[in-house]
Design an enzyme around this catalytic site. Sequence first.
Site, short mmCIF file in Angstrom:
data_model
loop_
_atom_site.label_atom_id
_atom_site.label_comp_id
_atom_site.label_asym_id
_atom_site.label_seq_id
_atom_site.Cartn_x
_atom_site.Cartn_y
_atom_site.Cartn_z
N GLU A 102 10.05 16.48 14.89
CA GLU A 102 10.40 16.35 13.48
C GLU A 102 9.51 17.29 12.66
O GLU A 102 8.28 17.24 12.76
CB GLU A 102 10.17 14.90 13.02
CG GLU A 102 10.51 14.69 11.56
CD GLU A 102 10.15 13.28 11.05
OE1 GLU A 102 9.00 12.86 11.23
OE2 GLU A 102 11.03 12.62 10.48
N LYS B 288 0.85 -1.18 0.00
CA LYS B 288 0.00 0.00 0.00
C LYS B 288 0.90 1.24 0.00
O LYS B 288 1.43 1.65 1.02
CB LYS B 288 -0.93 0.06 1.21
CG LYS B 288 -2.07 1.03 0.90
CD LYS B 288 -2.62 1.81 2.05
CE LYS B 288 -1.80 2.89 2.62
NZ LYS B 288 -1.65 4.10 1.77
N GLU C 207 10.54 1.53 10.08
CA GLU C 207 11.51 2.60 9.87
C GLU C 207 10.73 3.91 10.00
O GLU C 207 9.89 4.23 9.15
CB GLU C 207 12.18 2.46 8.51
CG GLU C 207 12.96 1.15 8.43
CD GLU C 207 13.65 0.87 7.10
OE1 GLU C 207 14.43 -0.07 7.04
OE2 GLU C 207 13.39 1.61 6.13
N CYS D 260 13.90 11.12 5.88
CA CYS D 260 13.89 10.83 7.32
C CYS D 260 15.26 11.06 7.93
O CYS D 260 15.39 11.25 9.13
CB CYS D 260 13.47 9.39 7.54
SG CYS D 260 14.51 8.24 6.64
P1 NAD Z 1 2.66 8.43 7.37
O1 NAD Z 1 2.97 7.63 8.59
O2 NAD Z 1 1.64 9.49 7.46
O3 NAD Z 1 2.16 7.48 6.19
C1 NAD Z 1 2.93 6.39 5.75
C2 NAD Z 1 2.02 5.33 5.18
O4 NAD Z 1 1.21 4.79 6.22
C3 NAD Z 1 1.05 5.83 4.11
O5 NAD Z 1 0.95 4.85 3.11
C4 NAD Z 1 -0.25 5.96 4.89
O6 NAD Z 1 -1.39 5.87 4.08
C5 NAD Z 1 -0.15 4.80 5.84
N1 NAD Z 1 -0.93 4.89 7.07
C6 NAD Z 1 -1.23 6.00 7.78
N2 NAD Z 1 -1.96 5.67 8.88
C7 NAD Z 1 -2.13 4.32 8.86
C8 NAD Z 1 -2.79 3.38 9.71
N3 NAD Z 1 -3.41 3.76 10.82
N4 NAD Z 1 -2.76 2.08 9.37
C9 NAD Z 1 -2.11 1.66 8.25
N5 NAD Z 1 -1.49 2.50 7.40
C10 NAD Z 1 -1.47 3.81 7.70
O7 NAD Z 1 4.05 9.00 6.87
P2 NAD Z 1 4.30 10.01 5.66
O8 NAD Z 1 3.77 11.34 6.09
O9 NAD Z 1 3.83 9.38 4.41
O10 NAD Z 1 5.90 10.05 5.62
C11 NAD Z 1 6.68 10.93 6.35
C12 NAD Z 1 7.19 10.27 7.62
O11 NAD Z 1 7.88 9.06 7.30
C13 NAD Z 1 8.20 11.08 8.38
O12 NAD Z 1 7.96 10.98 9.76
C14 NAD Z 1 9.54 10.44 8.05
O13 NAD Z 1 10.55 10.65 8.98
C15 NAD Z 1 9.14 9.02 7.97
N6 NAD Z 1 10.09 8.25 7.17
C16 NAD Z 1 10.97 7.40 7.80
C17 NAD Z 1 11.91 6.69 7.07
C18 NAD Z 1 12.91 5.75 7.71
O14 NAD Z 1 13.55 4.98 7.00
N7 NAD Z 1 13.09 5.79 9.01
C19 NAD Z 1 11.93 6.82 5.68
C20 NAD Z 1 11.03 7.70 5.08
C21 NAD Z 1 10.12 8.40 5.84
C1 6OH Z 2 14.12 8.16 4.53
O1 6OH Z 2 13.44 9.06 4.09
C2 6OH Z 2 15.17 7.52 3.79
C3 6OH Z 2 15.42 6.22 3.98
C4 6OH Z 2 16.43 5.60 3.21
C5 6OH Z 2 16.52 4.26 3.11
O2 6OH Z 2 15.67 3.42 3.68
C6 6OH Z 2 17.58 3.65 2.35
O3 6OH Z 2 17.57 2.43 2.25
O4 6OH Z 2 18.46 4.35 1.82
#
Ligand code: NAD
Ligand code: 6OH
Length: 472
Positions: free
Chosen positions: A376, A164, A240, A274
């Site tokens: 964040e 998804k 993640e 992230c």
């Molecule tokens: P988000 O958590 O809002 O959404 C991510 C996904 O989860 C989307 O597909 C969304 O539809 C789904 N989702 C939301 N609520 C849900 C629920 N209750 N049940 C199931 N699915 C659900 O995140 P975002 O706004 O899309 O992305 C930004 C965030 O992601 C930031 O906090 C960023 O730091 C984090 N991020 C982390 C990493 C990492 O590797 N650590 C990488 C990229 C982004």
């Molecule tokens: C977050 O936004 C970036 C994550 C990066 C990776 O998971 C990767 O494998 O480089």
Amino acid sequence: MRGVREFADVNPADGSVIAEVSEADQGLVDDAVQAARKALLGEWGRLGVRERAARLHKVADAIEARFDCFLKAEVADTGKPMALAAKLDVPRAAANFRVFADAVKMAGIECFQTETPDGSSALNYAVRKPLGVVGIITPWNLPLLLATWKIAPALACGNAVVVKPSEETPATATLLAEAMQEAGIPDGVYNVVHGFGPGSTGEFLTQHPDVNAITFTGESRTGAAIMKAVAAGVKPVSFELGGKNAAIVFADCDFEETVRGLADAVFLNTGQVCLCAERIYVERGIFERFVEALKQKAEKMHAGWPTEPETNLGPLISAQHREKVMGYYRLAREEGATVITGGGIPEFGDGRDRGFYIQPTIYTGLAESTRCVKEEIFGPVCHIAPFDSDDEAVALANDTKYGLAASVWTTNLKRGHAVAQQMNVGITWVNCWFLRDLRTPFGGVGLSGIGREGGMHSLNFYSELNNVCIRL
Ligand code: NAD
Ligand code: 6OH
């Protein structure tokens, strides 16, 4: 009728609607999960590792053959500079398949010869089996890169997946189905369902009794909601999550390299990575000089149309996300920040004014306890503060509930090692940032995640081990 509610896919560069997307309801999610389960019993379940790996290499070939399609789709969905997506997102998608195809072929198995009390022995060996149907939920910032980072190892281990993607960026996961088909991945192994999170497709997937594991990248709060959803089924999760990453800049750093590296770490992908550095701690002797140099970099950034080669700053993903980041820009002033540059919304006098651009922004002068230093923001913004000793820098960097990444900038290698090892995070870069080797452990501590992926860590998450003990 099922799955007929439609939602708009918006181009963040000018706010135009580029597609209408069907939201998968409970019935469609059921269909996808059942298709995946059926595929596990068919040809896919019988393939040997070598053939599975060969097909994953073919997926990589098929991505490369459609490079321009993936590029255009990713840029239309995210508004990110085409030059960035061409360098980072699309090549990494192909690399993800190649790395895990090779890793699974090379992976050994654990084996122990055991002494038994009667003086004879037993042989223990662990065989790797797929988890089954893996639910993969991904965010919008690096849509194709992050989805394939999970899809590739899950398939390498013999699972079938239901993906998804974020509702903001549905295109490239859909396009990937064509590459799968061309590569001979059997029907039902790769499924995509579109929709939102709570009360929608994402939640239907996490609560589905026939899904064996959930792997998720996104916000920490969403991770917490997913944990609750999977708790009843006691399913394995890999998370993640977010970060509030620190950079530590010592006076003995290579100044120009450091400013260049940190301009990337703060502003790349409009700060929507992230791993981005939102807190920079600079040794007092070079504090003023560093702030001025990063300001120069910020003010030279080119917020052009994504297709212009000189564009290095795209829009934020959505009007809603821009409102969130603008909320922090307003809050920073209320919390007493000095605005070094930015803090607002640029005006272009053309179609970009209907997009979601925002100014790159630098603050100083905030107390460490303020929300802008603790939370964040996920935009092109950082706060810069001075420090006086190595111990103080380490304490400041570690004073967070997150723990994803850190970077340390120094020409003193001994100091680089010492400080890096004290960072309470999953990844510390020394004199670089976002330099990736896909075999290494990747993940976070605290609010930044659960578990590690990358190389063998991914293979271990996406498989079950069955230990066989034979009395000899
Ligand atoms: P988000 O958590 O809002 O959404 C991510 C996904 O989860 C989307 O597909 C969304 O539809 C789904 N989702 C939301 N609520 C849900 C629920 N209750 N049940 C199931 N699915 C659900 O995140 P975002 O706004 O899309 O992305 C930004 C965030 O992601 C930031 O906090 C960023 O730091 C984090 N991020 C982390 C990493 C990492 O590797 N650590 C990488 C990229 C982004
Ligand atoms: C977050 O936004 C970036 C994550 C990066 C990776 O998971 C990767 O494998 O480089």
